[in-house]
Write an enzyme that holds these catalytic residues in place. Structure first.
Site, PDB file in Angstrom:
ATOM      1  N   GLN A   9      -4.778  -1.643   9.382  1.00  0.00           N
ATOM      2  CA  GLN A   9      -4.758  -2.975   8.778  1.00  0.00           C
ATOM      3  C   GLN A   9      -5.414  -3.986   9.707  1.00  0.00           C
ATOM      4  O   GLN A   9      -5.121  -4.034  10.907  1.00  0.00           O
ATOM      5  CB  GLN A   9      -3.301  -3.366   8.473  1.00  0.00           C
ATOM      6  N   ASP A  59     -11.275   2.895   4.209  1.00  0.00           N
ATOM      7  CA  ASP A  59     -11.708   1.497   4.107  1.00  0.00           C
ATOM      8  C   ASP A  59     -13.240   1.388   4.086  1.00  0.00           C
ATOM      9  O   ASP A  59     -13.782   0.324   3.801  1.00  0.00           O
ATOM     10  CB  ASP A  59     -11.226   0.719   5.344  1.00  0.00           C
ATOM     11  N   LYS A 100       0.833  -1.203   0.000  1.00  0.00           N
ATOM     12  CA  LYS A 100       0.000   0.000   0.000  1.00  0.00           C
ATOM     13  C   LYS A 100       0.872   1.259   0.000  1.00  0.00           C
ATOM     14  O   LYS A 100       0.613   2.221  -0.732  1.00  0.00           O
ATOM     15  CB  LYS A 100      -0.947  -0.009   1.212  1.00  0.00           C
TER      16      LYS A 100
HETATM   17  N1  GUN Z   1      -7.081  -6.822   5.699  1.00  0.00           N
HETATM   18  C1  GUN Z   1      -7.358  -7.486   4.560  1.00  0.00           C
HETATM   19  N2  GUN Z   1      -7.932  -6.662   3.656  1.00  0.00           N
HETATM   20  C2  GUN Z   1      -8.019  -5.456   4.239  1.00  0.00           C
HETATM   21  C3  GUN Z   1      -8.528  -4.197   3.812  1.00  0.00           C
HETATM   22  O1  GUN Z   1      -9.039  -4.005   2.704  1.00  0.00           O
HETATM   23  N3  GUN Z   1      -8.437  -3.202   4.715  1.00  0.00           N
HETATM   24  C4  GUN Z   1      -7.914  -3.382   5.947  1.00  0.00           C
HETATM   25  N4  GUN Z   1      -7.886  -2.344   6.766  1.00  0.00           N
HETATM   26  N5  GUN Z   1      -7.440  -4.518   6.377  1.00  0.00           N
HETATM   27  C5  GUN Z   1      -7.493  -5.559   5.525  1.00  0.00           C
END
Ligand code: GUN
Length: 279
Positions: free
Chosen positions: A95, A118, A51
């Protein structure tokens, strides 16, 4: 036919890069994403690195907060509060999953809804459910963009979503409904999965179990979206047996299907958050 998330994600990122260049040309600040990771889960570390790297690729700023496994709720909430108030930060991503001692609901509820790229804060979940979304969760958004890019008509189609998580299953079901699909949600306790798969047109698999869906269940009219990512013996596989991708009318491969679309959507949402500030 392959639904090539890797190629489509490149188009999205190119468009964002162009937008960033325009902002810079106007002497404006560029969008900034803050990513928070608690603990040392290897898969999460890979996602967070990716990311941050993709932010750089499109010219965004990024901040990575890598906190130890035993971080207290108080410390995490204090960081989130600082990021909420920091005008240079447009988007915040915590995350998931968090270590067991940290309550995900409390942490997500602490995010400023205007920075929740998110789309997990209750306010954003509510807006999405009412078809008034501010931030569409990244994986569902990526899936819908991909279906749209390949002109796959959803109206009147029967869609089966396997998995009911807040990150994927529930929001993708809302989005498919908004596009006039007839949606069924299956999950780990569903008993007649094979017959449900047989009678649906679009199958979104987000159950989190490696190669859970057998290729024999997939037929030539299916549009198959495989959201799973698992590392087995050094190979990346999805929630579906890979032989199924060839059998389906359209399918997202793993890797290079939904994964890159998730990150591209996160970058798009960061741009949405930036624009919300109206600077
Ligand atoms: N863990 C797996 N996919 C995601 C996501 O799209 N966002 C977040 N915050 N954690 C994740």
């Amino acid at each position: 036919m392959k639904l090539d998330g890797f190629e489509v994600s490149k188009i999205i990122k190119n468009n964002l890069r162009t937008e960033v260049e325009i902002l810079k040309g106007q002497g404006k600040r560029v969008p900034c994403l803050a990513v928070v990771l608690v603990g040392t889960d290897a898969a999460s570390q890979t996602y967070v690195n990716s990311k941050v790297k993709q932010c750089e690729r499109v010219g965004f700023e990024s901040q990575a907060y890598l906190l130890p496994e035993d971080t207290s709720l108080e410390t995490l909430l204090s960081l989130i509060s600082d990021l909420n108030q920091d005008d240079r930060v447009d988007g915040i991503l915590v995350q998931l999953p968090l270590p067991k001692h940290l309550d995900e609901d409390i942490v997500i509820n602490a995010l400023s809804p205007d920075k929740d790229v998110d789309g997990l804060h209750p306010e954003n979940v509510g807006l999405l459910a009412l078809d008034q979304a501010r931030f569409i969760p990244c994986t569902p958004k990526g899936i819908m963009t991909l279906l749209n890019e390949y002109n796959i008509d959803l109206s009147g189609k029967r869609a089966l979503v396997i998995g009911r998580s807040r990150l994927v299953g529930k929001p993708v079901a809302s989005l498919l409904m908004k596009e006039n699909a007839t949606v069924t949600i299956a999950h780990s306790k569903t008993t007649n999965l094979e017959s449900l798969i047989a009678e649906n047109d679009i199958i979104v698999v987000a159950i989190g179990k490696a190669q859970f869906i057998e290729a024999s269940m997939i037929h030539g009219n299916h549009v198959l979206i495989d959201v799973g990512i698992h590392r087995i013996d050094g190979k990346i596989v999805g929630d579906v047996q890979p032989e199924a991708y060839e059998k389906a009318a359209y399918a997202t491969p793993v890797p290079k299907g939904v994964g890159p679309m998730t990150i591209a959507s996160l970058l798009e949402n960061t741009m949405v958050a930036y624009k919300l500030k109206g600077e």
